[in-house]
Write an enzyme that holds these catalytic residues in place. Structure first.
Site, mmCIF file in Angstrom:
data_model
loop_
_atom_site.group_PDB
_atom_site.id
_atom_site.type_symbol
_atom_site.label_atom_id
_atom_site.label_comp_id
_atom_site.label_asym_id
_atom_site.label_seq_id
_atom_site.Cartn_x
_atom_site.Cartn_y
_atom_site.Cartn_z
ATOM 1 N N LEU A 72 -7.537 20.841 26.178
ATOM 2 C CA LEU A 72 -6.715 20.356 27.282
ATOM 3 C C LEU A 72 -5.481 19.634 26.745
ATOM 4 O O LEU A 72 -4.378 19.763 27.295
ATOM 5 C CB LEU A 72 -7.536 19.438 28.187
ATOM 6 C CG LEU A 72 -6.871 18.977 29.475
ATOM 7 C CD1 LEU A 72 -6.416 20.165 30.316
ATOM 8 C CD2 LEU A 72 -7.823 18.111 30.274
ATOM 9 N N ILE A 75 -2.956 22.254 25.604
ATOM 10 C CA ILE A 75 -2.359 22.883 26.782
ATOM 11 C C ILE A 75 -1.340 21.940 27.425
ATOM 12 O O ILE A 75 -0.248 22.365 27.809
ATOM 13 C CB ILE A 75 -3.455 23.295 27.790
ATOM 14 C CG1 ILE A 75 -4.305 24.411 27.192
ATOM 15 C CG2 ILE A 75 -2.851 23.722 29.128
ATOM 16 C CD1 ILE A 75 -5.593 24.679 27.939
ATOM 17 N N HIS A 76 -1.678 20.664 27.491
ATOM 18 C CA HIS A 76 -0.754 19.675 28.050
ATOM 19 C C HIS A 76 0.515 19.588 27.199
ATOM 20 O O HIS A 76 1.627 19.539 27.728
ATOM 21 C CB HIS A 76 -1.433 18.309 28.134
ATOM 22 C CG HIS A 76 -0.554 17.222 28.640
ATOM 23 N ND1 HIS A 76 -0.006 17.215 29.905
ATOM 24 C CD2 HIS A 76 -0.109 16.085 28.034
ATOM 25 C CE1 HIS A 76 0.731 16.143 30.064
ATOM 26 N NE2 HIS A 76 0.683 15.432 28.947
ATOM 27 N N ALA A 77 0.357 19.576 25.883
ATOM 28 C CA ALA A 77 1.513 19.508 24.986
ATOM 29 C C ALA A 77 2.426 20.713 25.190
ATOM 30 O O ALA A 77 3.658 20.568 25.263
ATOM 31 C CB ALA A 77 1.049 19.429 23.530
ATOM 32 N N GLN A 80 4.262 20.385 28.513
ATOM 33 C CA GLN A 80 5.361 19.430 28.409
ATOM 34 C C GLN A 80 6.544 20.031 27.649
ATOM 35 O O GLN A 80 7.708 19.794 28.000
ATOM 36 C CB GLN A 80 4.889 18.145 27.729
ATOM 37 C CG GLN A 80 3.869 17.372 28.531
ATOM 38 C CD GLN A 80 4.399 16.985 29.897
ATOM 39 O OE1 GLN A 80 5.394 16.277 30.026
ATOM 40 N NE2 GLN A 80 3.741 17.468 30.937
#
Length: 107
Positions: A72, A75-77, A80
């Site tokens: 997660l 995926i967030h990185a 962004q």
């Protein structure tokens, strides 16, 4: 914290800084300070490039056969990173629009 987690946080931090610079650049252009807007865009590009390079390192690890586990956080990185890239494009368009508006107002 080390490895992929650290690289993810580096990406998130760098591209978050870039996105903030792009937003500030739009605000400065709206006020008519195009010199400051361009400075902020350059700062944003530098920050974005740091995050992009870190992301490239992760891709290189994967290409070299050192699998990077999708998480997660990763995926967030990446989310962004893409968001900051989109803000860059939008900021350029808005700054150009403010320049045209300002030029028309001076006529």
């Amino acid at each position: 914290m080390e490895g992929v987690e650290l690289q993810c946080f580096k990406i998130i931090s760098s591209v978050g800084t870039a996105r903030s610079s792009y937003i500030e650049a739009i605000q400065e252009a709206k006020k008519g300070d195009f010199v400051k807007a361009e400075e902020l865009m350059k700062e944003g590009i530098e920050s974005f490039n740091q995050g992009h390079c870190t992301h490239g390192e992760l891709i290189q690890e994967e290409a070299n056969g050192n699998g990077v586990t999708a998480s997660l956080l990763l995926i967030h990185a990446e989310d962004q990173l893409m968001s900051a890239e989109a803000f860059h494009i939008i900021a350029n368009e808005l700054i150009d629009s403010y320049k045209r508006i300002t030029a028309l107002e001076k006529k």
